[in-house]
Design a protein around this motif. Sequence first.
Motif, mmCIF file in Angstrom:
data_model
loop_
_atom_site.group_PDB
_atom_site.id
_atom_site.type_symbol
_atom_site.label_atom_id
_atom_site.label_comp_id
_atom_site.label_asym_id
_atom_site.label_seq_id
_atom_site.Cartn_x
_atom_site.Cartn_y
_atom_site.Cartn_z
ATOM 1 N N UNK A 51 0.856 -1.185 0.000
ATOM 2 C CA UNK A 51 0.000 0.000 0.000
ATOM 3 C C UNK A 51 0.891 1.234 0.000
ATOM 4 N N UNK A 52 0.537 2.187 -0.837
ATOM 5 C CA UNK A 52 1.350 3.392 -0.980
ATOM 6 C C UNK A 52 0.990 4.425 0.084
ATOM 7 N N UNK A 53 1.698 5.547 0.035
ATOM 8 C CA UNK A 53 1.415 6.643 0.960
ATOM 9 C C UNK A 53 -0.011 7.154 0.779
ATOM 10 N N UNK A 54 -0.520 7.101 -0.451
ATOM 11 C CA UNK A 54 -1.850 7.634 -0.750
ATOM 12 C C UNK A 54 -2.945 6.574 -0.687
ATOM 13 N N UNK A 55 -2.579 5.340 -0.378
ATOM 14 C CA UNK A 55 -3.579 4.296 -0.237
ATOM 15 C C UNK A 55 -3.763 3.409 -1.448
ATOM 16 N N UNK A 56 -2.992 3.623 -2.504
ATOM 17 C CA UNK A 56 -3.048 2.716 -3.646
ATOM 18 C C UNK A 56 -2.493 1.358 -3.236
ATOM 19 N N UNK A 57 -3.090 0.313 -3.779
ATOM 20 C CA UNK A 57 -2.696 -1.033 -3.383
ATOM 21 C C UNK A 57 -2.320 -1.887 -4.592
ATOM 22 N N UNK A 58 -1.502 -2.893 -4.339
ATOM 23 C CA UNK A 58 -1.252 -3.921 -5.348
ATOM 24 C C UNK A 58 -1.024 -5.243 -4.648
ATOM 25 N N UNK A 59 -1.313 -6.320 -5.369
ATOM 26 C CA UNK A 59 -1.325 -7.650 -4.790
ATOM 27 C C UNK A 59 -0.654 -8.660 -5.717
#
Length: 121
Positions: A51-59
Amino acid sequence: QVQLVESGGGLVQAGGSLRLSCAASGVTFSSYAMGWFRQGPGKERDFVAAISLTGSTNYADSVKGRFTISRDNAKNTVYLQMNSLKPEDTAVYYCAARRFIIIRTTQVDYWGQGTQVTVSA
C-alpha cells in the motif's frame, strides 16, 4: 530505533480468515509505503501485498480477491485481512516499510520479525 511488530498470525482451517497487524515505531509512518511478504519452508520470500502513501494497493496474483491490505496512519499500523485461506498460504508473514516508494520487491528499508500463519486442510 525503527521497529515493525507483526501480530495476528496463528492456525486456521482452510476457508477461514485471519487479520495480521503490523505496528510501526521510530518512523514517520505516513512517509512510508508498507507491504507484506511471506516465506514458506525452503522457499524464497515472496511479495504478497503493498500500500502506498496515498492508499493505492497492489497484490500478488495468488492472493487477489482474497487478501486486503489497509493502513491506519493515526495508529501507525498496516493490516492484512486474509480470507478464504488455503493450505498453500502457510508461511511466515513479514511486514516491510520503504520510505516514499511503493513496494514491489524485497528492496525495502525495514523488516518486521515475522508472524507464522498455518492453514490446515
